[in-house]
Design a protein around this motif. Structure first.
Motif, PDB file in Angstrom:
ATOM      1  N   MET A   1       0.106 -13.761   2.684  1.00 38.20           N
ATOM      2  CA  MET A   1       0.650 -13.161   4.267  1.00 38.20           C
ATOM      3  C   MET A   1      -0.124 -13.883   5.239  1.00 38.20           C
ATOM      4  N   PHE A   2      -1.166 -14.073   5.105  1.00 39.36           N
ATOM      5  CA  PHE A   2      -2.087 -14.674   6.229  1.00 39.36           C
ATOM      6  C   PHE A   2      -2.053 -16.222   6.339  1.00 39.36           C
ATOM      7  N   ASP A   3      -1.590 -16.810   5.116  1.00 40.79           N
ATOM      8  CA  ASP A   3      -1.558 -18.033   5.172  1.00 40.79           C
ATOM      9  C   ASP A   3      -0.075 -18.703   5.581  1.00 40.79           C
ATOM     10  N   LEU A   4       0.802 -17.970   6.011  1.00 40.88           N
ATOM     11  CA  LEU A   4       1.682 -18.329   6.733  1.00 40.88           C
ATOM     12  C   LEU A   4       1.711 -18.651   8.235  1.00 40.88           C
ATOM     13  N   THR A   5       2.294 -19.648   8.801  1.00 43.76           N
ATOM     14  CA  THR A   5       2.135 -19.601  10.201  1.00 43.76           C
ATOM     15  C   THR A   5       2.897 -18.473  11.001  1.00 43.76           C
TER      16      THR A   5
ATOM     17  N   ARG B   1       8.633  -8.509   0.310  1.00 40.19           N
ATOM     18  CA  ARG B   1       7.286  -7.726   0.028  1.00 40.19           C
ATOM     19  C   ARG B   1       6.266  -8.541   1.062  1.00 40.19           C
ATOM     20  N   VAL B   2       6.032  -9.930   1.499  1.00 42.12           N
ATOM     21  CA  VAL B   2       5.170 -10.362   2.368  1.00 42.12           C
ATOM     22  C   VAL B   2       5.703  -9.774   3.775  1.00 42.12           C
ATOM     23  N   LEU B   3       6.818  -9.634   3.911  1.00 40.59           N
ATOM     24  CA  LEU B   3       7.061  -8.717   5.423  1.00 40.59           C
ATOM     25  C   LEU B   3       6.575  -7.575   5.423  1.00 40.59           C
ATOM     26  N   ARG B   4       6.835  -6.737   4.417  1.00 39.78           N
ATOM     27  CA  ARG B   4       6.420  -5.493   4.338  1.00 39.78           C
ATOM     28  C   ARG B   4       4.739  -5.174   4.351  1.00 39.78           C
TER      29      ARG B   4
ATOM     30  N   TRP C   1       0.114  -3.957   7.643  1.00 38.34           N
ATOM     31  CA  TRP C   1      -1.251  -4.518   8.236  1.00 38.34           C
ATOM     32  C   TRP C   1      -1.206  -4.360   9.910  1.00 38.34           C
ATOM     33  N   GLU C   2      -0.028  -4.755  10.400  1.00 41.70           N
ATOM     34  CA  GLU C   2       0.049  -4.618  11.923  1.00 41.70           C
ATOM     35  C   GLU C   2       0.122  -3.015  12.357  1.00 41.70           C
ATOM     36  N   GLU C   3       0.555  -2.059  11.674  1.00 36.46           N
ATOM     37  CA  GLU C   3       0.685  -0.801  11.991  1.00 36.46           C
ATOM     38  C   GLU C   3      -0.876  -0.089  11.865  1.00 36.46           C
ATOM     39  N   ARG C   4      -1.392  -0.632  10.947  1.00 34.88           N
ATOM     40  CA  ARG C   4      -2.945  -0.330  10.630  1.00 34.88           C
ATOM     41  C   ARG C   4      -3.790  -0.696  11.791  1.00 34.88           C
TER      42      ARG C   4
END
Length: 96
Positions: free
Chosen positions: A1-5, A76-79, A84-87
């Motif tokens: 998830m965090f390794d995508l640009t 799954r990655v998008l969810r 994470w953004e909501e938290r």
């Protein structure tokens, strides 16, 4: 998830909004919100990397164009990213 640009995440979100978009449709859709020009040299290598990582599938529209479809892993990655953004974003900042 965090390794995508950020651009790759934007591609995933955009692809998920269409049934099976082709590259030009994705480029036009993203270009509406990006301030700088999105070149083919930026778009297609990033699509290729997302295919290689199993986050999207590439199909064939015709002899000149490919289509792209998000995979279960891509969703799954998008969810996970949305959760994470909501938290991470304080309630008072959402929608301001």
């Amino acid at each position: 998830m965090f390794d995508l640009t950020a651009f790759q995440r934007d591609l995933l979100f955009t692809i998920s909004g269409f049934e099976e978009p082709h590259g030009l449709k994705l480029k036009r859709s993203l270009q509406e919100d990006y301030e700088e020009e999105i070149s083919n040299g930026r778009l297609y290598p990033n699509l290729g990397e997302l295919v290689d990582r199993g986050l999207i599938r590439k199909g064939k529209l015709d002899d000149r164009a490919n289509t792209y479809q998000i995979t279960r892993e891509g969703l799954r990655v998008l969810r996970r990213r949305r959760q994470w953004e909501e938290r991470s974003v304080p309630d008072g900042l959402v929608g301001t």
